[in-house]
Enzyme design. Structure first.
Site, PDB file in Angstrom:
ATOM      1  N   PHE A 177      78.746  16.446  39.256  1.00  0.00           N
ATOM      2  CA  PHE A 177      80.127  16.408  39.699  1.00  0.00           C
ATOM      3  C   PHE A 177      80.627  17.855  39.756  1.00  0.00           C
ATOM      4  CE2 PHE A 177      84.719  15.917  39.075  1.00  0.00           C
ATOM      5  CZ  PHE A 177      84.994  14.960  40.039  1.00  0.00           C
TER       6      PHE A 177
ATOM      7  N   ASP B 197      76.923  14.346  30.295  1.00  0.00           N
ATOM      8  CA  ASP B 197      78.189  13.845  30.814  1.00  0.00           C
ATOM      9  C   ASP B 197      78.014  12.344  31.044  1.00  0.00           C
ATOM     10  OD1 ASP B 197      80.264  12.966  32.507  1.00  0.00           O
ATOM     11  OD2 ASP B 197      80.501  14.941  33.411  1.00  0.00           O
TER      12      ASP B 197
ATOM     13  N   TYR C 188      88.887   6.597  31.614  1.00  0.00           N
ATOM     14  CA  TYR C 188      89.685   5.850  32.584  1.00  0.00           C
ATOM     15  C   TYR C 188      88.841   5.085  33.596  1.00  0.00           C
ATOM     16  CZ  TYR C 188      89.008  10.447  34.813  1.00  0.00           C
ATOM     17  OH  TYR C 188      88.472  11.627  35.290  1.00  0.00           O
ATOM     18  N   LYS C 189      87.529   5.139  33.483  1.00  0.00           N
ATOM     19  CA  LYS C 189      86.659   4.396  34.390  1.00  0.00           C
ATOM     20  C   LYS C 189      86.296   3.051  33.751  1.00  0.00           C
ATOM     21  CE  LYS C 189      84.741   8.732  36.226  1.00  0.00           C
ATOM     22  NZ  LYS C 189      85.578   8.855  37.418  1.00  0.00           N
TER      23      LYS C 189
ATOM     24  N   ARG D  32      81.184   3.817  48.573  1.00  0.00           N
ATOM     25  CA  ARG D  32      80.785   3.667  47.174  1.00  0.00           C
ATOM     26  C   ARG D  32      81.509   2.473  46.555  1.00  0.00           C
ATOM     27  NH1 ARG D  32      81.868   7.902  42.274  1.00  0.00           N
ATOM     28  NH2 ARG D  32      83.965   7.130  42.642  1.00  0.00           N
TER      29      ARG D  32
END
Length: 404
Positions: free
Chosen positions: A127, A196, A221-222, A373
């Protein structure tokens, strides 16, 4: 054909041991397949936040730091996340953003590494922010930054390797990287492994302790459904805590924070990962959101995730005309996270296709220029959702698309 897949979906939903968890979330008729960007709201969180606002802040005010447990929230909530990533208590602290925690972890790991090691290896597919942070950390520490594909790490590590920063799941493709094997390869070369976990925690077993990970970071938050901008977390293995030297030694990580001493003396344990005043409102929303995990085994979540993504790929193969999309997500279970990424053969189709999907109540996201996605959160996504999403995708790409 659609009746056959719909019937199979109904049967799979009827047999789903996690199916009842869906009612714990605030959902509508939308098929929500973007929980790998922002998880859905657990129903009970608003009532908890009303209590925090009206009583803990509104009535108790400053007293809530002690009486409502605000001060100890970062470690307390860290201990609730720990079982979801395979960590014993006392090794995770919640606070700050993922980016800030990546910075802490990479710099601290470089300070923990043996003398004379001057290379930081970073996942070349990472990322973007992780790469930016790693580059900055390398400049600050005088290390050389070496981008490397995760699969090439075993051949790239060596006597100069101090730290390797890797993503557990690739955010674009959904590829699951070999955390146990890559961690072992880093350790065999004498370096430290920093992971990560943003796209894996809450979707599959991680095993931080079992696999000897040194440091790890992740967002909440995922798949953990902590809410937009909810605080991230930092894992520091117990064996490293006494020597953990944070590059951000804030007052709340001081051994005696209220002494307001001019010199810094670090606290013991995971508290060393703290920096400033905890972000209490978002932190307590996260704590409440974690209630949905009570009694839920991560292994069952992983099994459903694989079943959902298998079924989606099968439905896509049946509903979407051949040659329109290609999955870039590995088919092998051991190499797949909890998402499916479909590359549009004609890149111009991708953006209008996603817009059309969202307009018809199927929410995924676009990774430019050509990837659609879809994230599968097993706590609230069902097999009927999967069938509908693939069917609508087939209809969308078979019709006229504005802008394509």
């Amino acid at each position: 054909m659609s009746e056959t897949f719909a019937a199979r979906a109904a049967a799979l939903d009827a047999a789903d041991e996690l199916g009842d968890l869906r009612k714990l979330f605030t959902l509508d008729d939308t098929v929500y397949l973007d929980g790998n960007s922002l998880g859905a709201l657990p129903r009970h969180v608003p009532a908890r936040m009303q209590e925090v606002l009206t009583r803990e802040w509104g009535e108790l005010r400053i007293r809530s730091w002690d009486e409502s447990g605000w001060w100890t929230a970062p470690e307390r909530i860290g201990d609730r996340i720990a079982p979801l990533v395979g960590a014993a208590a006392g090794q995770i602290v919640v606070g700050d953003s993922t980016s800030v925690n990546v910075f802490k972890a990479v710099v601290a790991a470089s300070r923990l590494a043996p003398e004379g090691r001057d290379e930081i290896l970073v996942d070349a597919t990472t990322f973007p922010t992780d790469g930016y942070i790693a580059e900055s950390a390398a400049r600050m520490t005088g290390h050389r930054l070496v981008p490397v594909a995760p699969a090439d790490v075993p051949g790239a590590v060596g006597p100069r390797t101090a730290v390797v920063l890797l993503n557990h799941v690739d955010f674009r493709t959904g590829r699951l990287h070999d955390l146990p094997g890559l961690t072992a390869a880093v350790h065999a070369a004498g370096g430290l492994a920093v992971w990560d976990l943003c796209h894996s925690a809450g979707a599959l077993p991680v095993g931080l302790d079992a696999h000897g990970v040194d440091l790890a970071v992740g967002c909440t938050y995922k798949y953990l459904n902590g809410g937009p901008g909810s605080p991230a977390y930092l894992y520091v293995a117990e064996r490293h805590q006494a020597a953990f030297d944070s590059p951000l030694p804030g007052w709340t990580s001081h051994a005696d924070p209220f002494a307001m001493a001019p010199g810094y003396a670090p606290a013991d344990g995971s508290v060393r990962g703290r920096v400033g005043t905890p972000d209490i409102l978002s932190m307590l929303a996260l704590e409440a959101a974690l209630d949905v995990w009570d009694g839920v085994p991560v292994e069952a979540v992983r099994a459903k995730s694989l079943a959902l993504t298998d079924f989606f790929l099968e439905c896509v193969g049946a509903y979407v005309p051949e040659g329109v999309v290609v999955s870039v997500t590995p088919g092998a279970h051991g190499e797949r996270g909890s998402q499916v990424s479909l590359r549009c053969v004609d890149a111009a189709v991708a953006e209008p296709a996603m817009r059309a999907l969202i307009a018809r109540g199927v929410v995924g996201d676009l990774r430019r220029p050509d990837v659609l996605r879809f994230g599968f959160t097993p706590l609230y996504v069902g097999f009927a959702d999967v069938e509908r999403a693939a069917r609508v995708l087939g209809e969308v790409v078979s019709g006229p698309l504005g802008g394509a």
